[in-house]
Write an enzyme that holds these catalytic residues in place. Sequence first.
Site, PDB file in Angstrom:
ATOM      1  CB  CYS A   1      -0.985  -0.086   1.263  1.00 37.55           C
ATOM      2  SG  CYS A   1      -2.110   1.431   1.171  1.00 37.55           S
TER       3      CYS A   1
ATOM      4  NE  ARG B   1      -9.062  -3.312  -0.301  1.00 37.71           N
ATOM      5  CZ  ARG B   1      -8.565  -1.974   0.962  1.00 37.71           C
ATOM      6  NH1 ARG B   1      -7.507  -0.429  -0.335  1.00 37.71           N
ATOM      7  NH2 ARG B   1      -7.944  -2.655   2.152  1.00 37.71           N
TER       8      ARG B   1
END
Length: 505
Positions: A320, A419
């Site tokens: 991430c 998302r």
Amino acid sequence: MAFYYEEPSRTFNEYLLVPGHTPASCIPTKVSLKTPLVRYRKGEEECPLSLNIPMVSAIMAAVSDDRMAVALATEGGLSFIYGNQTIEDQAAMVSRVKQHKAGFVVSDATLSPDMALDQVLELKEATGHSTMPVTDDGEPHGKLLGVVTERDYRLSRMSLDAKVIDFMTPREKLIVAPAETSLKEANDIIWEHKLNSLPLVDAEDRLVYMTFRKDYDSHKDNPLEMLDAEKRYIVGAGINSRDYAERVPALVEAGADVLCIDSSEGFSDWQKMTIEWVREHYGNDVKIGAGNVVDREGFRFLAEAGADFVKVGIGGGSICITRETKGIGRGQATATIEVAKARDEYFEETGIYVPICSDGGIVYDHHISLALAMGSDFVMLGRYFARFDESPSNKVVVNGTYMKEYWGEGSARARNWGRYDLGGKKSLSFEEGVDSYVPYAGSLKDNIAVTLLKIRSTMCNCGALTIPEFRDKAKLTVVSSTSIVEGGAHDVLLKDKTPYVSKVR
């Protein structure tokens, strides 16, 4: 004026547990890792749905498919089947997990009589199954014509273009049972006739299920299996805050035991609306988690909206890059500690316990122990599970080393706009994840056994036999950068790092 936190946000690597008294009765084999998965009220005898180990696999295409779900449920954990695929494909994965267990398996390696031996070998390689039923149309529920096992062919004596019909064990030589046969009855037949598998057929002799001896043995060897009331594996599924009105009914119909909203940031009206829609249409029968959040306010928002559990963590995952891309996030340890306190406050005020899941920031096995000590009820892991045989990604060789592909849902490869959507156009405008590799680690079962032993051992070092007791007794200390260095091997030359050393006699 902006609000400033006085304390820095910290990671798990900045903390250590200080050992407590370990009584003689506190040994790893006595430690229970059972933990609540969904909300429950004070005074209830038992949480409606609990985990036997505090580990779930991340809602990622590189991590959680039906194969991973079966493997993890076998060990006592839970997978959330990834949602970045069509509704039909995701529901089919959930269905395969639910149909896999209790010994009643819908065949995913079915042959037709005109297939050649080389096709049999290809299917065996792709599925890992050596026992394959043969039906008239090659479909899982076609008319049963026979079965092929490794005992039916010898590669050294047969041509690869040999037809299945010529070397299969034919229907008339098979022992079969009617489709309504119970699992106990099926196992009795298997043992009585010394079989490895038993086909179950309907009145028209069409294949319905396969039952295997190994499933019976597997249950005996895996007492922590996550099974529902019908002895089927328990499985979760990820959803988004956009197509839930179509996706949720399909997943519920397929048998999903719990849902989770998959979002990079959960403190939003989108999540509240999704939860409200589920409650309106299913009441409390459908369990749904939400997140991710990193502070008290975010937790309260989702708990009051009706979330069954709340995920904690933004930007801490190994793939991430939300923090460096958007400047949003918080150190995973600090976020976990604050949200755990908020959960306990909410429980005291309302009598409702809403479990929290630490998602991200876990690099080493001991970080799981730290997350539990800081208040997490369970942890969600991506990189950890991506390394195993059971993950859906490819195993490749990079610079002579076996690796597994691993990519974030915010990467260009996944392009999971749902998302990261904030009500804009249906596309991913910039990346919040990377495409990468992780070292291949072998089977899930072997690795998770070591991880769980470390957690149990750590809990015993703190004098705890349960996760709640561990949380109450844990003593944590912040460590300096030099003490982190001190904690590893230092001031020595490691043998496995030394290419060649000549002996001096």
